[in-house]
Design a protein around this motif. Structure first.
Motif, short mmCIF file in Angstrom:
data_model
loop_
_atom_site.label_atom_id
_atom_site.label_comp_id
_atom_site.label_asym_id
_atom_site.label_seq_id
_atom_site.Cartn_x
_atom_site.Cartn_y
_atom_site.Cartn_z
N VAL A 150 0.84 -1.20 0.00
CA VAL A 150 0.00 0.00 0.00
C VAL A 150 0.87 1.24 0.00
CG1 VAL A 150 -1.90 -1.16 1.17
CG2 VAL A 150 -0.17 0.04 2.53
N GLU A 151 0.28 2.37 -0.30
CA GLU A 151 1.03 3.63 -0.28
C GLU A 151 1.22 4.08 1.16
OE1 GLU A 151 1.09 8.09 -2.30
OE2 GLU A 151 -0.78 6.93 -2.31
N MET A 152 2.47 4.28 1.53
CA MET A 152 2.80 4.79 2.86
C MET A 152 4.05 5.64 2.77
SD MET A 152 2.12 1.72 5.64
CE MET A 152 2.81 0.37 4.67
N SER A 153 3.99 6.82 3.36
CA SER A 153 5.13 7.72 3.39
C SER A 153 4.76 8.89 4.29
CB SER A 153 5.48 8.23 1.99
OG SER A 153 4.49 9.16 1.54
N LEU A 154 5.69 9.80 4.48
CA LEU A 154 5.38 11.03 5.19
C LEU A 154 4.43 11.93 4.40
CD1 LEU A 154 8.88 11.76 6.71
CD2 LEU A 154 6.74 11.57 8.02
N MET A 155 4.20 11.58 3.13
CA MET A 155 3.22 12.29 2.32
C MET A 155 1.90 11.53 2.23
SD MET A 155 4.68 15.10 1.33
CE MET A 155 3.67 15.67 -0.05
N ALA A 156 1.86 10.33 2.76
CA ALA A 156 0.65 9.50 2.71
C ALA A 156 0.59 8.69 4.00
CB ALA A 156 0.67 8.59 1.49
N THR A 157 0.04 9.29 5.03
CA THR A 157 0.05 8.68 6.36
C THR A 157 -1.27 8.00 6.72
OG1 THR A 157 -0.68 10.76 7.40
CG2 THR A 157 1.71 10.41 7.17
N GLU A 158 -2.22 7.95 5.80
CA GLU A 158 -3.56 7.46 6.12
C GLU A 158 -3.56 6.03 6.67
OE1 GLU A 158 -2.64 8.72 3.24
OE2 GLU A 158 -3.72 10.61 3.01
N ALA A 159 -2.68 5.19 6.14
CA ALA A 159 -2.69 3.78 6.54
C ALA A 159 -2.40 3.59 8.02
CB ALA A 159 -1.67 3.00 5.72
N PHE A 160 -1.76 4.58 8.64
CA PHE A 160 -1.42 4.48 10.05
C PHE A 160 -2.64 4.62 10.95
CE2 PHE A 160 2.49 5.50 7.93
CZ PHE A 160 3.44 4.73 8.59
N THR A 161 -3.72 5.19 10.44
CA THR A 161 -4.90 5.44 11.28
C THR A 161 -6.21 4.93 10.69
OG1 THR A 161 -5.09 7.66 10.31
CG2 THR A 161 -3.90 7.46 12.40
N ASN A 162 -6.22 4.52 9.42
CA ASN A 162 -7.50 4.12 8.81
C ASN A 162 -7.79 2.62 8.93
OD1 ASN A 162 -5.91 2.87 6.87
ND2 ASN A 162 -6.53 4.20 5.17
N TYR A 189 5.97 13.01 12.04
CA TYR A 189 4.55 12.70 11.82
C TYR A 189 3.71 13.97 11.97
CZ TYR A 189 0.14 10.05 12.46
OH TYR A 189 -1.13 9.52 12.36
N THR A 190 3.99 14.75 13.00
CA THR A 190 3.26 15.99 13.25
C THR A 190 3.46 16.97 12.09
OG1 THR A 190 3.43 15.73 15.64
CG2 THR A 190 3.05 17.96 14.81
N LEU A 191 4.69 17.11 11.64
CA LEU A 191 4.96 18.00 10.52
C LEU A 191 4.27 17.50 9.24
CD1 LEU A 191 8.73 18.69 11.23
CD2 LEU A 191 6.89 20.39 11.27
N ALA A 192 4.26 16.19 9.05
CA ALA A 192 3.62 15.62 7.86
C ALA A 192 2.13 15.93 7.84
CB ALA A 192 3.86 14.12 7.81
N MET A 193 1.50 15.88 9.01
CA MET A 193 0.05 16.13 9.10
C MET A 193 -0.27 17.61 9.22
SD MET A 193 -1.43 13.13 11.55
CE MET A 193 -0.56 13.74 13.00
N ALA A 194 0.78 18.44 9.47
CA ALA A 194 0.60 19.88 9.65
C ALA A 194 -0.29 20.20 10.84
CB ALA A 194 0.06 20.53 8.37
N ARG A 195 -0.23 19.36 11.85
CA ARG A 195 -0.99 19.60 13.09
C ARG A 195 -0.48 18.67 14.17
NH1 ARG A 195 -4.38 15.28 13.66
NH2 ARG A 195 -5.03 14.21 11.74
N GLU A 196 -0.77 19.02 15.40
CA GLU A 196 -0.44 18.14 16.51
C GLU A 196 -1.35 16.91 16.48
OE1 GLU A 196 -0.85 20.40 20.12
OE2 GLU A 196 1.31 20.79 20.19
N VAL A 197 -0.87 15.83 17.08
CA VAL A 197 -1.78 14.70 17.27
C VAL A 197 -2.86 15.11 18.26
CG1 VAL A 197 -0.04 12.95 16.74
CG2 VAL A 197 -0.28 13.75 19.09
N PRO A 198 -4.05 14.52 18.20
CA PRO A 198 -5.15 14.94 19.09
C PRO A 198 -4.78 14.81 20.57
CG PRO A 198 -5.96 13.54 17.32
CD PRO A 198 -4.47 13.49 17.24
#
Length: 297
Positions: free
Chosen positions: A182-194, A288-297
């Motif tokens: 699957v696609e995974m990178s600092l530009m594609a982090t969805e797999a870590f939470t979906n 991870y935070t920089l990749a998402m452009a926000r803090e984790v919840p």
């Protein structure tokens, strides 16, 4: 180079060399392709990732020409390929439009073509390239089982499948699906939470990551501050920033196998640098935070 076991019969090098663009290189000569393979082997990278559709159905033959010229390389390698996408190009030029085909006839025909093009008697790993909305899991599953039973394929898996697609196909098979690419990178982090990664971890299935550098977008306009952080960490550990981005995937306990593709021999010779990088938990979350452009919840 660490190795990851996908099954009792199959282990892969932790980093996989991807040949998506091998047919796009101005030099597709057997000698040049052989040089790429040998640059991988010198670092312990033994696993090659292909797909029938790469290069408009020409990439496998480009690689195969090198194996014909240097047949001793085959026993040193694990060859992965994918099938199931039909596009109006090459041997499928008569197709009216791009579509998916996971029928038994198509899978069997595709494997035979891959074996012929890559000058080998067997594939180490065959992946269904994309989930097919028209999949008949009984037919597809039986075809994959038969390919393994025949010895033409050592193991089978999937690519780009969601957990429910994976479960549906596996439910109709005797053979165990050994990975999902699957696609995974600092530009594609969805797999870590979906749920994609968690599903595989629960079943102790090692995933593969395609486009682990975000297709180069990490270095040409990624999220603010991310490249600077990669460069800072890279400077501290005396590696290239790309090695840090790959190490971010390697740090995850799921045993992710990044698939790295480049035609540049110098870059190929540096692929294993990522295995030398250490990232503590907070540094991993910083990226991870920089990749998402926000803090984790």
């Amino acid at each position: 180079m660490d190795r990851i076991s996908l099954s009792p019969e199959l282990t892969l090098s932790r980093i996989v060399y991807g040949m998506w663009r091998v047919a796009d290189d101005p030099d597709t000569s057997p000698a040049h392709v052989q040089a790429k393979v040998e640059a991988c082997l010198s670092q312990g990278i033994t696993t090659i990732d292909q797909a029938d559709i790469y290069g408009g159905y020409t990439a496998e033959a480009v690689f195969g020409a090198a194996l014909k010229a240097a047949p001793h390389l085959r026993e040193k390698l694990e060859i992965i390929t994918k099938c199931g996408i039909v596009a109006p190009a090459g041997r499928h030029s008569s197709a009216r439009l791009k579509h998916y085909d996971t029928s038994a006839e198509h899978l069997t025909t595709s494997v035979e073509a891959s074996l012929r093009d890559m000058a080998t008697d067997y594939l180490d790993l065959l992946l269904i390239h994309r989930p097919d909305p028209l999949i008949d899991p009984d037919e597809t599953g039986a075809a994959l089982d038969a390919l393994v039973e025949s010895g033409k394929v050592r193991a089978v898996g999937v690519s780009n499948f969601r957990p429910w697609d994976f479960s549906l196909l596996q439910s109709s098979m005797e053979t165990t699906l050994v990975t999902n690419q699957v696609e995974m990178s600092l530009m594609a982090t969805e797999a870590f939470t979906n749920g994609d990664l968690a599903y595989l971890q629960e079943r102790m299935i090692a995933p593969m990551a395609w486009s682990p550098l975000g297709g180069g977008a990490l270095f040409t306009g990624g999220p603010a501050g991310l490249l600077a952080a990669l460069e800072r960490i890279a400077s501290q550990q005396e590696v290239e920033p790309s090695a840090v981005a790959v190490a971010w995937l390697l740090r995850h306990p799921a045993n992710i196998l990044p698939v790295l593709g480049t035609n540049n021999l110098q870059r190929i010779s540096q692929l294993a640098e990522a295995t030398k990088v250490t990232l503590d938990r907070q540094t991993w979350f910083e990226l991870y935070t920089l990749a998402m452009a926000r803090e984790v919840p």
